[in-house]
Design a protein around this motif. Structure first.
Motif, PDB file in Angstrom:
ATOM      1  N   ILE A  35       1.047  -1.470   0.092  1.00 50.41           N
ATOM      2  CA  ILE A  35       0.081  -0.254   0.093  1.00 50.41           C
ATOM      3  C   ILE A  35       0.927   1.405   0.041  1.00 50.41           C
ATOM      4  CG2 ILE A  35      -1.720   1.395   1.398  1.00 50.41           C
ATOM      5  CD1 ILE A  35      -3.000  -0.878  -0.213  1.00 50.41           C
ATOM      6  N   TYR A  36       1.766   1.180   0.972  1.00 55.43           N
ATOM      7  CA  TYR A  36       2.672   2.513   0.935  1.00 55.43           C
ATOM      8  C   TYR A  36       3.583   2.654  -0.234  1.00 55.43           C
ATOM      9  CZ  TYR A  36       4.991   6.325   3.211  1.00 55.43           C
ATOM     10  OH  TYR A  36       5.651   7.680   3.616  1.00 55.43           O
ATOM     11  N   ARG A  37       4.073   1.292  -1.009  1.00 55.81           N
ATOM     12  CA  ARG A  37       4.782   1.436  -2.108  1.00 55.81           C
ATOM     13  C   ARG A  37       4.057   1.914  -3.323  1.00 55.81           C
ATOM     14  NH1 ARG A  37       5.720  -1.652  -6.480  1.00 55.81           N
ATOM     15  NH2 ARG A  37       4.517  -3.446  -5.727  1.00 55.81           N
ATOM     16  N   LEU A  38       2.936   1.631  -3.203  1.00 51.71           N
ATOM     17  CA  LEU A  38       2.048   2.130  -4.649  1.00 51.71           C
ATOM     18  C   LEU A  38       1.435   3.739  -4.381  1.00 51.71           C
ATOM     19  CD1 LEU A  38      -0.284  -1.329  -5.011  1.00 51.71           C
ATOM     20  CD2 LEU A  38       1.619  -0.315  -6.437  1.00 51.71           C
ATOM     21  N   THR A  39       1.139   4.092  -2.932  1.00 52.14           N
ATOM     22  CA  THR A  39       0.622   5.231  -2.935  1.00 52.14           C
ATOM     23  C   THR A  39       1.411   6.380  -2.350  1.00 52.14           C
ATOM     24  OG1 THR A  39      -0.367   4.686  -0.826  1.00 52.14           O
ATOM     25  CG2 THR A  39      -1.718   3.867  -2.655  1.00 52.14           C
ATOM     26  N   GLY A  40       2.378   5.867  -1.264  1.00 56.45           N
ATOM     27  CA  GLY A  40       3.179   6.676  -0.524  1.00 56.45           C
ATOM     28  C   GLY A  40       2.041   7.671   0.415  1.00 56.45           C
ATOM     29  N   SER A  41       1.131   7.291   0.673  1.00 55.36           N
ATOM     30  CA  SER A  41       0.099   7.901   1.576  1.00 55.36           C
ATOM     31  C   SER A  41       0.069   7.242   2.867  1.00 55.36           C
ATOM     32  CB  SER A  41      -1.301   7.937   0.928  1.00 55.36           C
ATOM     33  OG  SER A  41      -1.942   8.516   1.793  1.00 55.36           O
ATOM     34  N   ALA A  42       0.419   7.948   4.030  1.00 54.90           N
ATOM     35  CA  ALA A  42       0.083   7.454   5.547  1.00 54.90           C
ATOM     36  C   ALA A  42      -1.146   7.505   5.795  1.00 54.90           C
ATOM     37  CB  ALA A  42       0.795   8.470   6.322  1.00 54.90           C
ATOM     38  N   PHE A  43      -2.128   8.351   5.172  1.00 54.21           N
ATOM     39  CA  PHE A  43      -3.635   8.237   5.267  1.00 54.21           C
ATOM     40  C   PHE A  43      -4.182   7.008   4.675  1.00 54.21           C
ATOM     41  CE2 PHE A  43      -7.763   8.853   3.609  1.00 54.21           C
ATOM     42  CZ  PHE A  43      -8.450   9.125   5.017  1.00 54.21           C
ATOM     43  N   LEU A  44      -3.753   6.419   3.523  1.00 54.74           N
ATOM     44  CA  LEU A  44      -4.215   5.123   2.892  1.00 54.74           C
ATOM     45  C   LEU A  44      -3.594   3.953   3.673  1.00 54.74           C
ATOM     46  CD1 LEU A  44      -4.303   5.871  -0.883  1.00 54.74           C
ATOM     47  CD2 LEU A  44      -6.201   5.493   0.556  1.00 54.74           C
ATOM     48  N   LEU A  45      -2.553   4.228   4.140  1.00 58.90           N
ATOM     49  CA  LEU A  45      -1.937   3.057   4.904  1.00 58.90           C
ATOM     50  C   LEU A  45      -2.745   2.741   6.212  1.00 58.90           C
ATOM     51  CD1 LEU A  45       0.556   1.198   5.054  1.00 58.90           C
ATOM     52  CD2 LEU A  45       1.703   2.972   6.377  1.00 58.90           C
ATOM     53  N   GLY A  46      -3.301   4.035   6.939  1.00 58.92           N
ATOM     54  CA  GLY A  46      -4.258   3.797   8.110  1.00 58.92           C
ATOM     55  C   GLY A  46      -5.442   3.371   7.580  1.00 58.92           C
ATOM     56  N   LEU A  47      -5.991   4.154   6.486  1.00 61.46           N
ATOM     57  CA  LEU A  47      -7.320   3.290   5.798  1.00 61.46           C
ATOM     58  C   LEU A  47      -7.602   1.902   5.639  1.00 61.46           C
ATOM     59  CD1 LEU A  47     -10.220   4.316   4.987  1.00 61.46           C
ATOM     60  CD2 LEU A  47      -9.042   4.353   2.832  1.00 61.46           C
ATOM     61  N   VAL A  48      -6.562   1.297   5.423  1.00 63.33           N
ATOM     62  CA  VAL A  48      -6.454  -0.256   4.948  1.00 63.33           C
ATOM     63  C   VAL A  48      -6.335  -0.827   6.385  1.00 63.33           C
ATOM     64  CG1 VAL A  48      -5.222  -2.258   4.093  1.00 63.33           C
ATOM     65  CG2 VAL A  48      -5.479  -0.098   2.824  1.00 63.33           C
ATOM     66  N   THR A  49      -5.815  -0.381   7.507  1.00 67.56           N
ATOM     67  CA  THR A  49      -5.693  -0.996   8.729  1.00 67.56           C
ATOM     68  C   THR A  49      -7.255  -0.849   9.203  1.00 67.56           C
ATOM     69  OG1 THR A  49      -3.390  -0.384   8.850  1.00 67.56           O
ATOM     70  CG2 THR A  49      -4.748  -0.840  11.135  1.00 67.56           C
ATOM     71  N   LEU A 108      -7.224   8.165  12.481  1.00 64.67           N
ATOM     72  CA  LEU A 108      -7.159   9.420  12.953  1.00 64.67           C
ATOM     73  C   LEU A 108      -5.504   9.608  12.887  1.00 64.67           C
ATOM     74  CD1 LEU A 108      -9.663   9.667  16.033  1.00 64.67           C
ATOM     75  CD2 LEU A 108      -9.714  11.073  13.812  1.00 64.67           C
ATOM     76  N   MET A 109      -4.808   8.859  13.454  1.00 64.19           N
ATOM     77  CA  MET A 109      -3.398   9.170  13.589  1.00 64.19           C
ATOM     78  C   MET A 109      -2.473   9.243  12.024  1.00 64.19           C
ATOM     79  SD  MET A 109      -2.749   9.539  16.782  1.00 64.19           S
ATOM     80  CE  MET A 109      -4.316   9.638  17.960  1.00 64.19           C
ATOM     81  N   GLY A 110      -2.969   8.298  11.217  1.00 64.67           N
ATOM     82  CA  GLY A 110      -2.799   8.263   9.876  1.00 64.67           C
ATOM     83  C   GLY A 110      -3.088   9.910   9.193  1.00 64.67           C
ATOM     84  N   TYR A 111      -4.112  10.088   9.597  1.00 58.44           N
ATOM     85  CA  TYR A 111      -4.766  11.743   9.002  1.00 58.44           C
ATOM     86  C   TYR A 111      -3.916  12.555   9.586  1.00 58.44           C
ATOM     87  CZ  TYR A 111      -7.515  15.878   8.134  1.00 58.44           C
ATOM     88  OH  TYR A 111      -7.663  17.090   8.060  1.00 58.44           O
TER      89      TYR A 111
END
Length: 409
Positions: free
Chosen positions: A37-51, A363-366
């Motif tokens: 997820i992080y390799r494809l998007t580089g997004s901490a928010f999307l990382l938190g979203l999948v979790t 929340l913490m990802g955002y």
């Protein structure tokens, strides 16, 4: 050795063996998904979203799952959930094998996993008491179960780091799919004699309310569940941000992320070993307070770590504290809850731990995306200190709280 005394029970030995193999695959998949997820998007928010999607069903369904497990054969429920989780892992493996990198479907499969886990974890935790004939060995069995979970967390991410760097994410998912054969085989070899509880004729939501009412009359159990919920919302989500530490803060690769996960597994494994050495009846509240303090201080230290080595050490210490805290609360609930209410009590614990965690991760990802990862992780550590202070204050004044509750009612 006394540390392995619960392994003398045939059914628990099979359970322990199957989990030892399957959990390595589970941790490999967790690391692979986070990295993908992080390799494809580089997004901490999307990382938190999948979790968030993989754990949020526990918040909504855990109390219902507890009532359902109390009404039905928990062993059969466990078999069914493990089969579904195996199919979910297989679907994910096929998708990545054919290079179909669709974030929507990865998120959807994560949601399916979360829905099934709401029932699987509750059934597995409730079954624990039936796997050991001598109830004096129950705390040891719970601690050993935590130790194998965290030993897998040590081995799985290390293997995943190597495989991600050489063979790719798809191999990690395939290994997880195959590992379910071990746990299903061991479950089918068990010889369990479960006591048949009289099935309730009341609406299942009435049973759910009874579980809530039971916790209201058991303030020691409720206070621990509330502490777990606060930690899951404000402290434990630091684990979701480890890929950011590995890739951005310390300019690492998938192998570096594997080091972070393995460091966490290493610390948690030693925490579980310590819990396994405890004798039944030891002062678990004291361990809960000390371990929560260790978690909070280590998270603050991780946030301000100037070097990779120090960050890895802090991650390991934080995981040690987290493991001791969750294992102590779990053991206390299992050994103090009424037998007919155990499933429902544990379901509220699972809701507080795994159900609230996705909200915290989101929340913490955002906030990490908005204000920076290190600042947010430092905040999580400070929040942990405040949670411990609140719990200690309650423990010292709980007689006053009980009197007030009685007068209000």
């Amino acid at each position: 050795m006394s540390i392995f005394r619960s392994l003398r029970h045939y059914n628990y030995r099979l359970f322990f063996t199957g989990q030892s193999i399957s959990l390595v695959g589970t941790w490999m998949q967790r690391v692979a998904i986070s990295w993908l997820i992080y390799r494809l998007t580089g997004s901490a928010f999307l990382l938190g979203l999948v979790t968030f999607l993989s754990l949020i069903p526990s918040l909504v369904l855990a109390p219902y799952a507890g009532s359902y497990v109390d009404r039905h054969n928990k062993f059969k429920i466990l078999i069914i959930t493990q089969v579904i989780l195996m199919l979910q892992a297989g679907a994910l493996a096929l998708m990545i094998w054919f290079k179909h990198y669709d974030i929507f479907w990865i998120a959807a499969l994560s949601l399916v996993q979360g829905l099934v886990n709401a029932f699987d974890v509750t059934a597995r935790q409730s079954l624990m008491v039936n796997l050991v004939e001598d109830k004096e060995d129950l705390p040891n069995a719970i601690a050993l179960n935590s130790s194998v979970f965290n030993a897998a967390r040590l081995v799985g991410p290390a293997l995943a780091g190597v495989i991600l760097s050489t063979l790719g994410e798809d191999i990690c998912f395939i290994i997880n799919f195959v590992s379910f054969i071990a746990v299903l085989g061991c479950l089918l070899m068990m010889k369990l004699k479960l006591a048949e509880h009289k099935k309730s004729t009341e609406n299942i939501w009435v049973d759910l309310k009874k579980g809530y009412a039971y916790l209201r009359t058991s303030p020691d159990l409720a206070s621990m569940i509330l502490m777990m919920a606060a930690s899951s919302l404000l402290v434990i989500p630091f684990t979701t941000l480890l890929p950011v530490f590995a890739k951005d803060i310390f300019s690492g690769t998938a192998t570096t992320f594997g080091w972070f996960e393995s460091a966490a597994g290493f610390g948690a494994f030693f925490g579980a070993i310590y819990m396994a050495t405890l004798k039944a009846g030891q002062h678990l509240q004291k361990i809960i307070i000390i371990s929560a303090l260790l978690l909070a201080v280590s998270v603050i230290a991780l946030a301000i770590s100037p070097s990779l080595i120090l960050a890895l050490i802090c991650t390991g210490l934080a995981a040690l504290g987290l493991m001791a805290q969750t294992s102590s609360i779990n053991t206390y609930l299992q050994t103090h809850a009424d037998d007919l209410m155990r499933g429902r009590t544990l379901s509220y614990y699972i809701m507080a731990y795994q159900g609230v965690l996705p909200i915290g991760s989101l929340l913490m990802g955002y906030f990490a995306h908005q204000f920076g990862t290190q600042l947010v992780v430092a905040f999580e550590g400070v929040a942990g200190l405040l949670i411990v202070a609140a719990y200690v204050y309650y423990e010292k004044h709980k007689s006053e709280f009980r009197q007030n509750a009685v007068s209000v009612s």
